[in-house]
Design an enzyme around this catalytic site. Sequence first.
Site, PDB file in Angstrom:
ATOM      1  N   HIS A 138       0.833  -1.200   0.000  1.00 22.95           N
ATOM      2  CA  HIS A 138       0.000   0.000   0.000  1.00 22.95           C
ATOM      3  C   HIS A 138       0.869   1.252   0.000  1.00 22.95           C
ATOM      4  O   HIS A 138       0.933   1.979   0.985  1.00 22.95           O
ATOM      5  CB  HIS A 138      -0.948  -0.021   1.216  1.00 22.95           C
ATOM      6  CG  HIS A 138      -2.015  -1.051   1.083  1.00 22.95           C
ATOM      7  ND1 HIS A 138      -2.480  -1.807   2.129  1.00 22.95           N
ATOM      8  CD2 HIS A 138      -2.707  -1.474  -0.008  1.00 22.95           C
ATOM      9  CE1 HIS A 138      -3.422  -2.632   1.685  1.00 22.95           C
ATOM     10  NE2 HIS A 138      -3.557  -2.448   0.395  1.00 22.95           N
ATOM     11  N   CYS A 149       4.542 -12.914   2.655  1.00 23.55           N
ATOM     12  CA  CYS A 149       5.505 -12.851   3.761  1.00 23.55           C
ATOM     13  C   CYS A 149       5.527 -14.195   4.513  1.00 23.55           C
ATOM     14  O   CYS A 149       4.461 -14.766   4.792  1.00 23.55           O
ATOM     15  CB  CYS A 149       5.106 -11.732   4.717  1.00 23.55           C
ATOM     16  SG  CYS A 149       6.171 -11.682   6.167  1.00 23.55           S
ATOM     17  N   HIS A 198      -9.635  -7.122   5.179  1.00 19.29           N
ATOM     18  CA  HIS A 198      -8.222  -7.029   4.805  1.00 19.29           C
ATOM     19  C   HIS A 198      -7.829  -8.272   3.999  1.00 19.29           C
ATOM     20  O   HIS A 198      -8.200  -9.396   4.353  1.00 19.29           O
ATOM     21  CB  HIS A 198      -7.367  -6.926   6.070  1.00 19.29           C
ATOM     22  CG  HIS A 198      -5.959  -6.512   5.784  1.00 19.29           C
ATOM     23  ND1 HIS A 198      -5.023  -7.380   5.278  1.00 19.29           N
ATOM     24  CD2 HIS A 198      -5.334  -5.316   5.909  1.00 19.29           C
ATOM     25  CE1 HIS A 198      -3.880  -6.734   5.118  1.00 19.29           C
ATOM     26  NE2 HIS A 198      -4.040  -5.481   5.493  1.00 19.29           N
ATOM     27  N   GLU A 217      -5.188  -9.997   3.852  1.00 17.11           N
ATOM     28  CA  GLU A 217      -4.527 -11.063   4.629  1.00 17.11           C
ATOM     29  C   GLU A 217      -5.567 -11.938   5.334  1.00 17.11           C
ATOM     30  O   GLU A 217      -5.450 -13.170   5.374  1.00 17.11           O
ATOM     31  CB  GLU A 217      -3.577 -10.445   5.669  1.00 17.11           C
ATOM     32  CG  GLU A 217      -2.873 -11.507   6.495  1.00 17.11           C
ATOM     33  CD  GLU A 217      -2.049 -10.923   7.637  1.00 17.11           C
ATOM     34  OE1 GLU A 217      -1.505  -9.816   7.501  1.00 17.11           O
ATOM     35  OE2 GLU A 217      -1.958 -11.585   8.681  1.00 17.11           O
ATOM     36  N   THR A 253      -1.463 -10.646  11.276  1.00 11.19           N
ATOM     37  CA  THR A 253      -0.104 -10.348  11.766  1.00 11.19           C
ATOM     38  C   THR A 253       0.070  -8.940  12.339  1.00 11.19           C
ATOM     39  O   THR A 253       0.979  -8.711  13.127  1.00 11.19           O
ATOM     40  CB  THR A 253       0.920 -10.541  10.630  1.00 11.19           C
ATOM     41  OG1 THR A 253       0.469  -9.802   9.492  1.00 11.19           O
ATOM     42  CG2 THR A 253       1.097 -11.993  10.263  1.00 11.19           C
ATOM     43  N   CYS A 300       3.053 -10.286  14.138  1.00 13.55           N
ATOM     44  CA  CYS A 300       4.435 -10.073  13.689  1.00 13.55           C
ATOM     45  C   CYS A 300       5.124  -9.072  14.622  1.00 13.55           C
ATOM     46  O   CYS A 300       4.582  -8.001  14.887  1.00 13.55           O
ATOM     47  CB  CYS A 300       4.383  -9.537  12.265  1.00 13.55           C
ATOM     48  SG  CYS A 300       5.894  -8.794  11.740  1.00 13.55           S
ATOM     49  N   SER A 352      -2.347   2.897   3.511  1.00 15.25           N
ATOM     50  CA  SER A 352      -1.622   1.883   4.286  1.00 15.25           C
ATOM     51  C   SER A 352      -2.171   1.833   5.708  1.00 15.25           C
ATOM     52  O   SER A 352      -2.096   2.815   6.463  1.00 15.25           O
ATOM     53  CB  SER A 352      -0.121   2.229   4.311  1.00 15.25           C
ATOM     54  OG  SER A 352       0.482   1.690   5.467  1.00 15.25           O
ATOM     55  N   ASN A 392      -1.057   0.211   8.219  1.00 18.78           N
ATOM     56  CA  ASN A 392       0.023   0.301   9.198  1.00 18.78           C
ATOM     57  C   ASN A 392       0.435   1.760   9.439  1.00 18.78           C
ATOM     58  O   ASN A 392       0.582   2.213  10.586  1.00 18.78           O
ATOM     59  CB  ASN A 392       1.204  -0.540   8.678  1.00 18.78           C
ATOM     60  CG  ASN A 392       2.449  -0.356   9.482  1.00 18.78           C
ATOM     61  OD1 ASN A 392       3.412   0.240   9.009  1.00 18.78           O
ATOM     62  ND2 ASN A 392       2.434  -0.849  10.700  1.00 18.78           N
TER      63      ASN A 392
HETATM   64  S1  SF4 Z   1       4.535  -6.489   8.876  1.00 18.38           S
HETATM   65 FE1  SF4 Z   1       5.404  -8.479   9.487  1.00 18.38          FE
HETATM   66  S2  SF4 Z   1       3.967  -9.959   8.608  1.00 18.38           S
HETATM   67 FE2  SF4 Z   1       3.575  -8.052   7.551  1.00 18.38          FE
HETATM   68  S3  SF4 Z   1       4.872  -8.126   5.727  1.00 18.38           S
HETATM   69 FE3  SF4 Z   1       6.045  -7.089   7.325  1.00 18.38          FE
HETATM   70  S4  SF4 Z   1       7.296  -8.709   8.293  1.00 18.38           S
HETATM   71 FE4  SF4 Z   1       5.623  -9.695   7.152  1.00 18.38          FE
END
Ligand code: SF4
Length: 281
Positions: free
Chosen positions: A40, A97, A125, A127, A162, A190, A218, A220
């Site tokens: 993203h 990943c 999402h 994932e 994760t 993660c 994104s 995150n």
């Molecule tokens: S945040 Fe963690 S689980 Fe997600 S892609 Fe990055 S290393 Fe992999």
Amino acid sequence: MKLVVARSAGFCFGVKRAINKAFEVAETEKNVFTLGPIIHNPQVIDALSKRGIGVADNISDLKKAGAKKVIIRTHGISLEDRNRLEDEGFELMDLTCPYVQKAQRYAKLLKDEGYQVVILGDIEHPEVIGLKSYAGKEAWVVKDSEGLPKEIKNRAGLVVQTTQPVDELKKLVSRMIEQTRELKVYNTICSSTALKLKETEEVAGGVDIMLVAGGRNSANTTQLARLCENLSVPTHHIETADELKEQWFRGAGKVGLTAGASTPDWIIEDIIKVLKGYGRT
Ligand code: SF4
């Protein structure tokens, strides 16, 4: 004026691995597409497109575009999509990943062992859509402990998207213990996400203004920006250095900088360069 950069700012291990491999394949092959954006971050997608790597939203678009090789992005894809891609004869380059792959394996293991699978995560999402396909038809996705249904079976198993916060996992586990007789938990969070949040919190706690760099799409990066805002630090979420405004920094003694897991180093470096130009570092 001082600039403090979070040590973990930028690409995580999984994204770095995927992007490096995508740029490598762009050097030697043609008709390569990703199914959905590889990460993203619009600037990275643009850089890959200039090297001939296209993005297709679905399998029909891959066929229309004449794709030969299909890159599976870090979030992974559903089992159904994987089977269909193979049946259609596409060559797959799987850049899921390894941490996401591990969560997929646990979801399948729980299903095969007869547990009712619960997934903690965001149901929309990619994932989680992928994880659910491994967890079987009876799997539930819950976004938090409040969302746990009453109908949950006595034998239940839990896997986690994760990027979920560990506190939410703890709350869900304690609620599930009350509703089950046998509970198996795989903590598939993660550590890179948790580290980034922790470091961002530390940096934001000691500065007058925070910059959070990364795609507006994104999750995150948005999570990092929200964290800083919740700490009542004036926060600017920017995608590139072009969005910086010198007046933001008037009167600021310390400026903090962090970046999401999908933000490339070149964007972080550009921001630092512009800040240096303001005489802020
Ligand atoms: S945040 Fe963690 S689980 Fe997600 S892609 Fe990055 S290393 Fe992999």
